[in-house]
Design a protein around this motif. Structure first.
Motif, PDB file in Angstrom:
ATOM      1  N   CYS A 199       0.552  -1.323  -0.343  1.00 12.46           N
ATOM      2  CA  CYS A 199       0.302   0.189   0.153  1.00 12.46           C
ATOM      3  C   CYS A 199       0.902   1.149   0.534  1.00 12.46           C
ATOM      4  O   CYS A 199       0.438   1.806  -0.516  1.00 12.46           O
ATOM      5  CB  CYS A 199      -1.057  -0.491   1.422  1.00 12.46           C
ATOM      6  N   TRP A 200       1.939   1.243   1.005  1.00 11.26           N
ATOM      7  CA  TRP A 200       3.197   2.177   1.005  1.00 11.26           C
ATOM      8  C   TRP A 200       3.543   2.598  -0.212  1.00 11.26           C
ATOM      9  O   TRP A 200       3.344   4.331  -0.873  1.00 11.26           O
ATOM     10  CB  TRP A 200       3.942   2.190   1.605  1.00 11.26           C
ATOM     11  N   LEU A 231       0.965   4.089  -3.084  1.00 15.99           N
ATOM     12  CA  LEU A 231       0.954   5.890  -2.405  1.00 15.99           C
ATOM     13  C   LEU A 231       1.458   6.444  -2.483  1.00 15.99           C
ATOM     14  O   LEU A 231       1.175   8.103  -1.913  1.00 15.99           O
ATOM     15  CB  LEU A 231      -0.359   5.516  -0.861  1.00 15.99           C
ATOM     16  N   ILE A 258      -1.446  10.660   3.990  1.00 15.12           N
ATOM     17  CA  ILE A 258      -2.354   9.247   3.592  1.00 15.12           C
ATOM     18  C   ILE A 258      -3.260   9.762   2.635  1.00 15.12           C
ATOM     19  O   ILE A 258      -4.321   9.711   1.080  1.00 15.12           O
ATOM     20  CB  ILE A 258      -2.699   8.347   4.637  1.00 15.12           C
ATOM     21  N   LYS A 259      -4.764  10.545   3.019  1.00 19.96           N
ATOM     22  CA  LYS A 259      -5.086  11.286   2.646  1.00 19.96           C
ATOM     23  C   LYS A 259      -5.333  12.266   1.236  1.00 19.96           C
ATOM     24  O   LYS A 259      -5.105  12.408   0.138  1.00 19.96           O
ATOM     25  CB  LYS A 259      -6.073  12.060   3.874  1.00 19.96           C
ATOM     26  N   TYR A 274      -3.241  10.172  -1.253  1.00 24.25           N
ATOM     27  CA  TYR A 274      -4.385   9.462  -2.443  1.00 24.25           C
ATOM     28  C   TYR A 274      -5.307  10.479  -3.231  1.00 24.25           C
ATOM     29  O   TYR A 274      -5.426   9.979  -4.193  1.00 24.25           O
ATOM     30  CB  TYR A 274      -5.900   8.955  -1.287  1.00 24.25           C
ATOM     31  N   TYR A 301      -4.970   2.699   0.052  1.00 28.17           N
ATOM     32  CA  TYR A 301      -5.842   3.406   0.607  1.00 28.17           C
ATOM     33  C   TYR A 301      -6.881   3.142   2.152  1.00 28.17           C
ATOM     34  O   TYR A 301      -6.032   3.703   3.160  1.00 28.17           O
ATOM     35  CB  TYR A 301      -6.832   4.475  -0.036  1.00 28.17           C
ATOM     36  N   ALA A 357      -4.247   1.201   4.436  1.00 31.27           N
ATOM     37  CA  ALA A 357      -2.762   2.479   4.725  1.00 31.27           C
ATOM     38  C   ALA A 357      -3.553   2.973   6.114  1.00 31.27           C
ATOM     39  O   ALA A 357      -3.753   3.367   7.432  1.00 31.27           O
ATOM     40  CB  ALA A 357      -2.695   3.422   3.687  1.00 31.27           C
TER      41      ALA A 357
END
Length: 64
Positions: free
Chosen positions: A3-4, A7, A18-19, A22, A45, A48
């Motif tokens: 996931c990282w 992103l 994170i947001k 995304y 997303y 995470a």
């Protein structure tokens, strides 16, 4: 890819970061234009956010 990597972030518990990542990548992976890319991005997303939430809860002794 994890996931990282998807992103394009280092592992973090910063929900805002994170947001933001995304939101930036969502512009490149719109659901109607790139459904597969959007699904992969959205899954990353959610993963995470879940990871960040778990780490924060464990740090505060509030395990689910």
């Amino acid at each position: 890819m994890n996931c990282w990597q998807i992103l394009q972030l280092e592992p973090t518990t910063d929900i805002r970061a994170i947001k933001k990542a995304y939101a930036v990548l969502l512009k490149q992976n719109k659901p109607d234009e790139n459904p597969a890319g959007f699904q992969q991005l959205h899954a990353a997303y959610r993963q995470a956010l879940d990871w960040a939430d778990l780490v924060q809860r464990l740090a505060h002794g509030l395990e689910r």
